[in-house]
Design a protein around this motif. Structure first.
Motif, PDB file in Angstrom:
ATOM      1  N   VAL A 100       0.856  -1.194   0.000  1.00  0.00           N
ATOM      2  CA  VAL A 100       0.000   0.000   0.000  1.00  0.00           C
ATOM      3  C   VAL A 100       0.888   1.239   0.000  1.00  0.00           C
ATOM      4  CG1 VAL A 100      -0.173  -0.086   2.524  1.00  0.00           C
ATOM      5  CG2 VAL A 100      -1.881   1.187   1.210  1.00  0.00           C
ATOM      6  N   LEU A 105      -1.990   4.730   3.357  1.00  0.00           N
ATOM      7  CA  LEU A 105      -1.758   4.181   4.693  1.00  0.00           C
ATOM      8  C   LEU A 105      -2.006   5.240   5.763  1.00  0.00           C
ATOM      9  CD1 LEU A 105      -0.828   1.609   6.159  1.00  0.00           C
ATOM     10  CD2 LEU A 105       1.519   2.411   5.917  1.00  0.00           C
ATOM     11  N   PHE A 109      -6.652   3.798   4.471  1.00  0.00           N
ATOM     12  CA  PHE A 109      -6.507   2.348   4.355  1.00  0.00           C
ATOM     13  C   PHE A 109      -6.668   1.615   5.688  1.00  0.00           C
ATOM     14  CE2 PHE A 109      -4.298  -1.700   3.581  1.00  0.00           C
ATOM     15  CZ  PHE A 109      -4.975  -2.099   2.441  1.00  0.00           C
ATOM     16  N   LEU A 110      -6.091   2.137   6.758  1.00  0.00           N
ATOM     17  CA  LEU A 110      -6.233   1.461   8.049  1.00  0.00           C
ATOM     18  C   LEU A 110      -7.687   1.423   8.514  1.00  0.00           C
ATOM     19  CD1 LEU A 110      -3.043   2.630   9.986  1.00  0.00           C
ATOM     20  CD2 LEU A 110      -3.460   0.454   8.825  1.00  0.00           C
ATOM     21  N   LEU A 126       1.767  -5.184   6.240  1.00  0.00           N
ATOM     22  CA  LEU A 126       1.699  -4.110   5.254  1.00  0.00           C
ATOM     23  C   LEU A 126       3.093  -3.720   4.777  1.00  0.00           C
ATOM     24  CD1 LEU A 126      -1.063  -1.871   6.886  1.00  0.00           C
ATOM     25  CD2 LEU A 126      -1.316  -3.782   5.278  1.00  0.00           C
ATOM     26  N   ARG A 128       4.931  -0.822   2.710  1.00  0.00           N
ATOM     27  CA  ARG A 128       4.738   0.528   2.182  1.00  0.00           C
ATOM     28  C   ARG A 128       5.584   0.712   0.930  1.00  0.00           C
ATOM     29  NH1 ARG A 128       6.904   5.529   5.527  1.00  0.00           N
ATOM     30  NH2 ARG A 128       8.788   4.901   4.424  1.00  0.00           N
TER      31      ARG A 128
END
Length: 292
Positions: A100, A105, A109-110, A126, A128
């Motif tokens: 992601v 993020l 997204f969270l 995850l 990044r």
């Protein structure tokens, strides 16, 4: 054939890919580094291919990527089957690696992942990465799903349109409202971040060479808010700061909209299906539809 590959050897290669070194994989699997090395060599002999480059961290070859994808798919299907048979009590939860981009993020997204039913017992790992490069992790088999800017599916993956991440050119009022983009310092995420230069190019300008690189979404925003320079900030991150005057947008009618897509492996997996549903639903609520 993949069915002729010993599963313990495949799991060993997967551990090496995830952990990055033979020593770390040995620790994760509770064996010696020598045992890890022997298993990888045995798998390479079985396939007749070099599967990884023994650097630190290791790098998978194209053949190694194929075996890792197989191993990760197998692990997910095994976990789903155990859950369907009611054999999950006390077992490890489903591990789901996802790529992601940093701005997603830091914003939407969270909250999307909190919509996944907790009874599925999914552990999210995850990774990044810039949205233009998350598909690379899919191809390498390092992740099972990704938020990406590419609508072109990676082989073996499906694609769903999520919406657009909207960016506004903003700055601290301390810099003024009539900025000369060729002279005013600019904040840039990293050397792959082209948004600020793109914004300037669309106005026939070249952004200043006086730039600060801040490779964190939160740090990037803080640097802009502190007056270190102007930058393209996600609308979702700005909040009320334009309304109350803590930030100024010097061209609010011309945002940059970055399209985002959800790519995931084509697997009949309840875990993947639940995450996909949560992400696409949250995206519809939280991202921008420039045509809507």
């Amino acid at each position: 054939m993949m069915t002729d590959l010993p599963l313990d050897l495949v799991r060993t290669l997967l551990a090496v890919a995830d952990e990055g070194t033979f020593d770390a994989a040995a620790s994760a699997l509770h064996v010696t580094p020598s045992a890890i090395s022997q298993r990888v060599k045995a798998l390479e002999q079985r396939t007749g291919r070099v599967l990884l480059i023994r650097t630190k961290p290791v790098r998978l070859t194209e053949s190694g990527q194929a075996v890792v994808r197989f191993g990760r798919q197998l692990a997910l299907l095994e976990a789903d089957t155990r859950a369907e048979l009611g054999l999950t009590a006390g077992d490890e939860p489903v591990r789901l690696p996802i790529a992601v981009n940093a701005d997603s993020l830091a914003t939407w997204f969270l909250p999307a992942l909190t919509r996944v039913p907790p009874e599925l017992k999914i552990c999210f790992e995850l990774h990044r990465e810039d949205q233009d490069h998350t598909t690379t992790l899919l191809r390498e088999g390092l992740v099972m799903a990704a938020v990406t800017s590419s609508p072109d599916p990676v082989a073996g993956c499906s694609v769903h349109r999520l919406g657009h991440m909207r960016y506004l050119a903003v700055a601290s009022p301390a810099l003024g409202t009539d900025l000369d983009l060729t002279e005013t310092p600019v904040v840039v995420f990293d050397r792959r971040d082209d948004l600020q230069d793109r914004f300037a190019r669309e106005r026939g300008l070249i952004a200043s060479s006086l730039r600060h690189y801040v490779p964190s979404s939160e740090g990037f925003f803080d640097a802009v808010a502190a007056g270190m320079g102007w930058g393209m900030v996600p609308l979702a991150q700005i909040g009320d700061r334009l309304r109350d005057g803590r930030l100024v947008s010097f061209d609010p009618d011309h945002p940059i909209d970055v399209p985002l897509f959800w790519q995931q492996w084509k697997l009949d997996s309840p875990a993947l299906a639940a995450v996909s549903a949560a992400v696409t639903t949250a995206a519809a609520d939280l991202l921008v539809d420039p045509h809507g």
